[in-house]
Scaffold this motif. Structure first.
Motif, PDB file in Angstrom:
ATOM      1  N   SER A  60     -45.525  -4.621   5.768  1.00 50.07           N
ATOM      2  CA  SER A  60     -46.698  -5.463   5.951  1.00 50.07           C
ATOM      3  C   SER A  60     -46.304  -6.647   6.832  1.00 50.07           C
ATOM      4  CB  SER A  60     -47.181  -5.988   4.603  1.00 50.07           C
ATOM      5  OG  SER A  60     -46.247  -6.900   4.091  1.00 50.07           O
ATOM      6  N   GLY A  61     -47.300  -7.397   7.254  1.00 48.09           N
ATOM      7  CA  GLY A  61     -47.023  -8.594   8.040  1.00 48.09           C
ATOM      8  C   GLY A  61     -46.076  -9.533   7.308  1.00 48.09           C
ATOM      9  N   ALA A  62     -46.302  -9.671   6.008  1.00 49.46           N
ATOM     10  CA  ALA A  62     -45.443 -10.557   5.230  1.00 49.46           C
ATOM     11  C   ALA A  62     -44.017 -10.015   5.187  1.00 49.46           C
ATOM     12  CB  ALA A  62     -45.997 -10.721   3.818  1.00 49.46           C
ATOM     13  N   ASP A  63     -43.871  -8.684   5.070  1.00 50.79           N
ATOM     14  CA  ASP A  63     -42.529  -8.088   5.075  1.00 50.79           C
ATOM     15  C   ASP A  63     -41.822  -8.384   6.393  1.00 50.79           C
ATOM     16  OD1 ASP A  63     -42.962  -6.940   2.601  1.00 50.79           O
ATOM     17  OD2 ASP A  63     -43.706  -5.070   3.433  1.00 50.79           O
ATOM     18  N   PRO A  74     -51.405  -6.261  -0.160  1.00 56.88           N
ATOM     19  CA  PRO A  74     -50.742  -7.572  -0.195  1.00 56.88           C
ATOM     20  C   PRO A  74     -49.940  -7.814   1.081  1.00 56.88           C
ATOM     21  CG  PRO A  74     -50.375  -6.401  -2.248  1.00 56.88           C
ATOM     22  CD  PRO A  74     -51.088  -5.459  -1.343  1.00 56.88           C
ATOM     23  N   GLY A  75     -49.999  -9.039   1.544  1.00 59.77           N
ATOM     24  CA  GLY A  75     -49.178  -9.415   2.690  1.00 59.77           C
ATOM     25  C   GLY A  75     -49.680  -8.926   4.029  1.00 59.77           C
ATOM     26  N   SER A  76     -50.903  -8.388   4.064  1.00 59.86           N
ATOM     27  CA  SER A  76     -51.380  -7.865   5.338  1.00 59.86           C
ATOM     28  C   SER A  76     -51.986  -8.959   6.207  1.00 59.86           C
ATOM     29  CB  SER A  76     -52.380  -6.736   5.103  1.00 59.86           C
ATOM     30  OG  SER A  76     -53.415  -7.173   4.267  1.00 59.86           O
ATOM     31  N   GLY A  77     -52.036 -10.170   5.697  1.00 60.01           N
ATOM     32  CA  GLY A  77     -52.465 -11.285   6.533  1.00 60.01           C
ATOM     33  C   GLY A  77     -53.877 -11.771   6.278  1.00 60.01           C
ATOM     34  N   LYS A  78     -54.390 -11.529   5.065  1.00 63.30           N
ATOM     35  CA  LYS A  78     -55.761 -11.939   4.781  1.00 63.30           C
ATOM     36  C   LYS A  78     -55.892 -13.460   4.764  1.00 63.30           C
ATOM     37  CE  LYS A  78     -55.633  -9.515   1.003  1.00 63.30           C
ATOM     38  NZ  LYS A  78     -54.341  -8.846   1.185  1.00 63.30           N
ATOM     39  N   THR A  79     -54.982 -14.096   4.062  1.00 63.21           N
ATOM     40  CA  THR A  79     -55.028 -15.551   4.007  1.00 63.21           C
ATOM     41  C   THR A  79     -54.887 -16.140   5.404  1.00 63.21           C
ATOM     42  OG1 THR A  79     -53.899 -15.354   1.902  1.00 63.21           O
ATOM     43  CG2 THR A  79     -54.058 -17.540   2.845  1.00 63.21           C
ATOM     44  N   LEU A  80     -53.973 -15.557   6.131  1.00 65.23           N
ATOM     45  CA  LEU A  80     -53.712 -16.039   7.483  1.00 65.23           C
ATOM     46  C   LEU A  80     -54.962 -15.909   8.351  1.00 65.23           C
ATOM     47  CD1 LEU A  80     -51.092 -17.059   8.785  1.00 65.23           C
ATOM     48  CD2 LEU A  80     -50.810 -14.797   9.752  1.00 65.23           C
ATOM     49  N   LEU A  81     -55.656 -14.800   8.218  1.00 64.90           N
ATOM     50  CA  LEU A  81     -56.883 -14.588   8.998  1.00 64.90           C
ATOM     51  C   LEU A  81     -57.939 -15.628   8.642  1.00 64.90           C
ATOM     52  CD1 LEU A  81     -57.747 -10.800   9.177  1.00 64.90           C
ATOM     53  CD2 LEU A  81     -57.711 -12.413  11.070  1.00 64.90           C
ATOM     54  N   VAL A 138     -44.672 -12.500  17.172  1.00 68.89           N
ATOM     55  CA  VAL A 138     -45.216 -13.781  16.705  1.00 68.89           C
ATOM     56  C   VAL A 138     -44.158 -14.557  15.937  1.00 68.89           C
ATOM     57  CG1 VAL A 138     -46.806 -14.802  15.021  1.00 68.89           C
ATOM     58  CG2 VAL A 138     -47.638 -13.092  16.630  1.00 68.89           C
ATOM     59  N   HIS A 139     -43.474 -13.867  15.050  1.00 69.85           N
ATOM     60  CA  HIS A 139     -42.519 -14.593  14.206  1.00 69.85           C
ATOM     61  C   HIS A 139     -41.210 -14.872  14.922  1.00 69.85           C
ATOM     62  CE1 HIS A 139     -44.967 -14.730  10.635  1.00 69.85           C
ATOM     63  NE2 HIS A 139     -45.396 -13.527  10.951  1.00 69.85           N
ATOM     64  N   MET A 140     -40.886 -14.027  15.908  1.00 66.66           N
ATOM     65  CA  MET A 140     -39.652 -14.277  16.650  1.00 66.66           C
ATOM     66  C   MET A 140     -39.769 -15.514  17.528  1.00 66.66           C
ATOM     67  SD  MET A 140     -38.509 -10.523  17.831  1.00 66.66           S
ATOM     68  CE  MET A 140     -37.822  -9.317  16.722  1.00 66.66           C
ATOM     69  N   ALA A 170     -54.168 -16.344  17.529  1.00 66.74           N
ATOM     70  CA  ALA A 170     -52.930 -15.944  18.205  1.00 66.74           C
ATOM     71  C   ALA A 170     -51.783 -15.763  17.216  1.00 66.74           C
ATOM     72  CB  ALA A 170     -52.551 -16.984  19.251  1.00 66.74           C
ATOM     73  N   ASP A 171     -51.897 -16.423  16.057  1.00 64.62           N
ATOM     74  CA  ASP A 171     -50.825 -16.294  15.063  1.00 64.62           C
ATOM     75  C   ASP A 171     -50.965 -15.046  14.219  1.00 64.62           C
ATOM     76  OD1 ASP A 171     -49.537 -18.815  15.592  1.00 64.62           O
ATOM     77  OD2 ASP A 171     -51.359 -19.723  14.787  1.00 64.62           O
ATOM     78  N   VAL A 172     -52.106 -14.408  14.307  1.00 63.56           N
ATOM     79  CA  VAL A 172     -52.329 -13.200  13.519  1.00 63.56           C
ATOM     80  C   VAL A 172     -52.277 -12.019  14.471  1.00 63.56           C
ATOM     81  CG1 VAL A 172     -53.733 -12.232  11.700  1.00 63.56           C
ATOM     82  CG2 VAL A 172     -54.011 -14.614  12.315  1.00 63.56           C
ATOM     83  N   ALA A 173     -51.292 -11.186  14.294  1.00 66.18           N
ATOM     84  CA  ALA A 173     -51.131 -10.084  15.239  1.00 66.18           C
ATOM     85  C   ALA A 173     -51.413  -8.761  14.552  1.00 66.18           C
ATOM     86  CB  ALA A 173     -49.718 -10.089  15.808  1.00 66.18           C
ATOM     87  N   GLY A 174     -51.697  -7.786  15.376  1.00 61.87           N
ATOM     88  CA  GLY A 174     -51.768  -6.421  14.857  1.00 61.87           C
ATOM     89  C   GLY A 174     -52.998  -6.099  14.044  1.00 61.87           C
TER      90      GLY A 174
HETATM   91  N1  ATP Z   1     -50.967  -9.946  10.962  1.00 62.94           N
HETATM   92  C1  ATP Z   1     -50.022 -10.859  10.814  1.00 62.94           C
HETATM   93  N2  ATP Z   1     -49.530 -11.520  11.874  1.00 62.94           N
HETATM   94  C2  ATP Z   1     -48.583 -12.447  11.730  1.00 62.94           C
HETATM   95  N3  ATP Z   1     -48.058 -12.806  10.550  1.00 62.94           N
HETATM   96  C3  ATP Z   1     -48.482 -12.187   9.453  1.00 62.94           C
HETATM   97  C4  ATP Z   1     -49.484 -11.187   9.527  1.00 62.94           C
HETATM   98  N4  ATP Z   1     -49.730 -10.749   8.290  1.00 62.94           N
HETATM   99  C5  ATP Z   1     -48.928 -11.442   7.464  1.00 62.94           C
HETATM  100  N5  ATP Z   1     -48.166 -12.313   8.148  1.00 62.94           N
HETATM  101  C6  ATP Z   1     -47.160 -13.209   7.593  1.00 62.94           C
HETATM  102  O1  ATP Z   1     -47.095 -13.002   6.201  1.00 62.94           O
HETATM  103  C7  ATP Z   1     -47.440 -14.180   5.496  1.00 62.94           C
HETATM  104  C8  ATP Z   1     -48.258 -13.838   4.288  1.00 62.94           C
HETATM  105  O2  ATP Z   1     -49.491 -13.290   4.681  1.00 62.94           O
HETATM  106  P1  ATP Z   1     -50.834 -13.618   3.908  1.00 62.94           P
HETATM  107  O3  ATP Z   1     -50.598 -14.602   2.829  1.00 62.94           O
HETATM  108  O4  ATP Z   1     -51.866 -13.938   4.905  1.00 62.94           O
HETATM  109  O5  ATP Z   1     -51.096 -12.209   3.280  1.00 62.94           O
HETATM  110  P2  ATP Z   1     -52.270 -11.818   2.296  1.00 62.94           P
HETATM  111  O6  ATP Z   1     -52.861 -10.587   2.826  1.00 62.94           O
HETATM  112  O7  ATP Z   1     -53.140 -12.967   2.044  1.00 62.94           O
HETATM  113  O8  ATP Z   1     -51.401 -11.460   1.044  1.00 62.94           O
HETATM  114  P3  ATP Z   1     -51.827 -11.494  -0.496  1.00 62.94           P
HETATM  115  O9  ATP Z   1     -52.783 -10.377  -0.688  1.00 62.94           O
HETATM  116  O10 ATP Z   1     -50.503 -11.242  -1.146  1.00 62.94           O
HETATM  117  O11 ATP Z   1     -52.391 -12.842  -0.751  1.00 62.94           O
HETATM  118  C9  ATP Z   1     -48.160 -15.031   6.484  1.00 62.94           C
HETATM  119  O12 ATP Z   1     -47.987 -16.383   6.198  1.00 62.94           O
HETATM  120  C10 ATP Z   1     -47.535 -14.642   7.804  1.00 62.94           C
HETATM  121  O13 ATP Z   1     -46.369 -15.379   8.005  1.00 62.94           O
END
Ligand code: ATP
Ligand code: ZN
Length: 640
Positions: free
Chosen positions: A362-365, A199-206, A338-340, A157-161
């Motif tokens: 990106s998600g991180a942006d 970068p920042g597309s949410g891979k770690t989060l997933l 999600v972030h709001m 639920a925390d990972v959207a889109g």
């Molecule tokens: N799909 C998403 N839904 C919600 N939050 C997101 C999403 N993608 C990124 N974020 C936000 O951005 C932050 C950084 O994302 P994350 O570290 O997962 O990116 P990453 O793809 O692993 O980046 P990198 O390649 O730089 O390691 C997350 O902690 C989260 O707050």
């Protein structure tokens, strides 16, 4: 070396140091003069020494003159005592004290211990853990951080889109929840999943969400943690990490930035990358080594899948590859939501509008954007984060902070106002262009003013007409300056450059001219400052001339169209320029008022209105059309 032993050693070392200090204090309290040994011996021979007290290899004594002295003797000197006796010196010997005995033992052993320690350390480094037994030393331990299910609360639920990626990963979650069930059914479960995305597309989060959903421990390590100065450390870290993971199975091992270790082998210069290759080999060995049924899933992330060693992607390793794309407009809206949830937002905040204005984020942006907005609100001591804050935050993230401190003359301000009005009026009048979202003459980043359009949808494709309209809009700024102020400034330089670039690409890349659908010139991909750029070269002089003619024709045509629009709507440009000088920023509603022939309504508080606290004098000319990925740019690129 286990931790207990290490601690003991540490305390012993501290003890030794304290004792040395203490001893020194003791010594300094006896203000005897230190005499060198040969002087001492000759004094003994001369008979001028009256008595001595021997304490180990230290001798305190007195001369017949009464003067106190101290002397240190060479160790194991068996001749000294007979000499002293022969000279008739009165000898007394101090009994060995417990403390100093211990001290002397320690002192004599300390360098030895140190040497042994260093030796073990290096053996460990070189032999990849060969010496000292597996896991016996801390130095080669994996740096993996473990998150147990209690402190990992991330769920899908925390990972959207990224719905497609989540669907692909749902199966893995099922497996981790009950590995036995899958085993009974004989299903083959992947051992490794590779998440690919920018970068920042949410891979770690997933990855964390997989662990969170399945309620299993999550070990995370970064590929760069494996790459160490000493050969073999990385390999032993890999080994240790898998050992730890086996103890906690079912679980997830997450390797971020796997490209740091997983680059194609033998690609480096002169094969100087032994350490990395050893680490990679060890990783392959470990992945082959465990059974898919054990319940360990290795999730790796990279934004450079192209550089990975193909061996990593073979069946039985990272054979499941999941793309984590940048979010589209819907995805951005969901991520924003999600972030709001984490900040108090005002009712006027519309995630969809913000999503529309953030193509390529990106998600991180987006997470960062929400955070910036909250900071903006906090700075103004508001209780809720409103749309105004989000607008400001977005502008700041996209175009750099407002440069209110830039002092500009009234003349420059006027120029910018007309210039921006020219862009905006042309944009409003041409059919099929994106709605004008905001016009401002507040300098920002490198721009002196901005006209911003917001696409209603993400664009990946542009029609010829869109491109032509864009060129007209870009020309609008310069034309307004010409028509109203009868001047030309350098402020339009960037507009002209972009218009020319667009026109040239229409001719040479997109086949949109009389030259027909062909790519002109040889394409050269080149990486410059980390960006891939395409250059065209090798065209004959004749073709080059035709290209130039075509480009010129396109630009002149669009210039004429824009000029016609501005001359035919002088009143609107005037009104808008004057409104800009008054309010500095006009929002979409105000622009619409002006275009329908009215005076603009006063700015809405909380809307994308002007900032009343901002009366700088002047602003000049550069106007950009930001907020929209221009044709030819990837959706991920942001105009500067
Ligand atoms: N799909 C998403 N839904 C919600 N939050 C997101 C999403 N993608 C990124 N974020 C936000 O951005 C932050 C950084 O994302 P994350 O570290 O997962 O990116 P990453 O793809 O692993 O980046 P990198 O390649 O730089 O390691 C997350 O902690 C989260 O707050
Ligand atoms: Zn401009």
């Amino acid at each position: 070396m286990n931790n207990v032993l290490k601690n003991v050693l540490l305390w012993v070392a501290i003890g030794v140091i304290l004792m040395l200090v203490f001893q020194n204090l003791n010594h300094s309290s006896a203000p005897a003069q230190v005499m060198d040994f040969s002087t001492f011996v000759s004094s003994v021979k001369q008979g001028s020494v009256s008595d001595v007290t021997i304490d180990g290899n230290r001798i305190d004594g007195a001369l017949s003159s009464g003067q106190q002295f101290r002397v240190y003797t060479p160790p194991n000197d068996t001749q000294l005592v007979p000499q002293l006796l022969a000279a008739g010196v009165k000898i007394s010997v101090k009994p060995p004290e417990g403390q100093s005995l211990l001290l002397s033992i320690l002192i004599s052993w300390f360098p030895m211990l140190l040497l042994i320690g260093v030796w073990i350390f290096f053996m460990r480094q070189m032999g990849g853990g060969g010496a000292g037994g597996r896991g016996a030393m801390t130095f080669g331990r994996s740096r993996a951080r473990m998150l147990t299910d209690e402190n990992n609360k991330v769920t899908f639920a925390d990972v959207a889109g990224v719905e497609e990626a989540k669907e692909e990963l749902a199966e893995i979650v099922d497996f981790l929840r009950d590995p036995q069930k899958f085993q009974r059914l004989g299903g083959r479960i992947p051992k490794g999943v590779l998440l690919m995305g920018s970068p920042g597309s949410g891979k770690t989060l997933l990855a964390r969400a997989i662990a969170g959903e399945a309620r299993v421990p999550f070990f995370s390590i970064s590929g760069s943690d494996f790459v160490e100065m000493f050969v073999g450390v990385g390999a032993s870290r890999v080994r240790d990490m898998f050992e730890q993971a086996k103890k906690h199975a079912p679980c997830i091992i997450f390797i971020d930035e796997i490209d740091a270790v997983g680059r194609q082998r033998g690609a480096g210069l002169g094969g100087g990358n032994d350490e990395r290759e050893q680490t990679l080999n060890q990783l392959l060995v470990e992945m082959d080594g465990f059974e898919g049924t054990e319940g360990i899933i290795v999730v790796a992330a990279t934004n450079r899948p192209d550089v990975l060693d193909p061996a990593l992607l073979r069946p039985g390793r990272f054979d499941r590859q999941v793309t984590v794309p940048l979010p589209d407009i819907r995805g951005r809206e969901q991520i924003l939501q999600v972030h709001m949830r984490k900040v108090p937002v005002a009712p006027d905040v519309d995630a969809r509008v913000i999503a529309r204005g953030t193509p390529g984020f990106s998600g991180a942006d987006l997470a960062n954007l929400v955070n910036e907005a909250a900071l903006m609100a906090a700075r103004k001591s508001k209780r809720l984060v409103d749309m105004h804050d989000f607008e400001d935050a977005k502008d700041k993230v996209m175009m750099g902070a407002e440069r209110k401190s830039v002092v500009m003359s009234d003349k420059q301000r006027e120029t910018t106002a007309y210039h921006e009005s020219g862009h905006a009026v042309v944009a409003k009048l041409l059919p099929g262009t994106d709605p004008v979202h905001k016009v401002t003459i507040i300098p920002r980043g490198r721009a002196l003013g901005l006209t911003m359009q917001l696409p209603t949808e993400d664009r990946f494709n542009y029609e010829r007409n869109d491109l032509l309209s864009n060129i007209s809009i870009l020309m609008g700024g310069r034309i307004a300056e010409e028509v109203f102020l009868n001047q030309m400034t350098t402020g339009a330089g960037n507009d002209i450059e972009r218009a020319t670039d667009l026109a040239r690409r229409m001719v040479t890349q997109w086949g949109m001219s009389t030259l027909g659908p062909m790519v002109i010139g040889e394409k050269e991909e080149e990486v410059f400052l980390g960006r891939e750029i395409t250059k065209h070269s090798n065209i004959s002089e004749e073709t080059a001339r035709t290209v130039d003619e075509e480009v010129r024709r396109i630009i002149q045509d669009q210039y004429q169209i824009a000029r016609g629009l501005i001359e035919g709507n002088r009143d609107k440009v005037e009104t808008m320029a004057r409104a800009l000088l008054k309010y500095e920023t006009l929002d979409a509603n105000q622009v619409n008022d002006i275009m329908s022939g009215h005076d603009p309504r006063p700015p809405q508080e909380g809307g994308a209105g002007p900032t009343p606290s901002n009366p700088p004098d002047g602003a000049v000319a550069e106007a950009d059309k930001a907020g929209k990925p221009l044709p030819g740019l990837q959706p991920g690129e942001r105009p500067v």
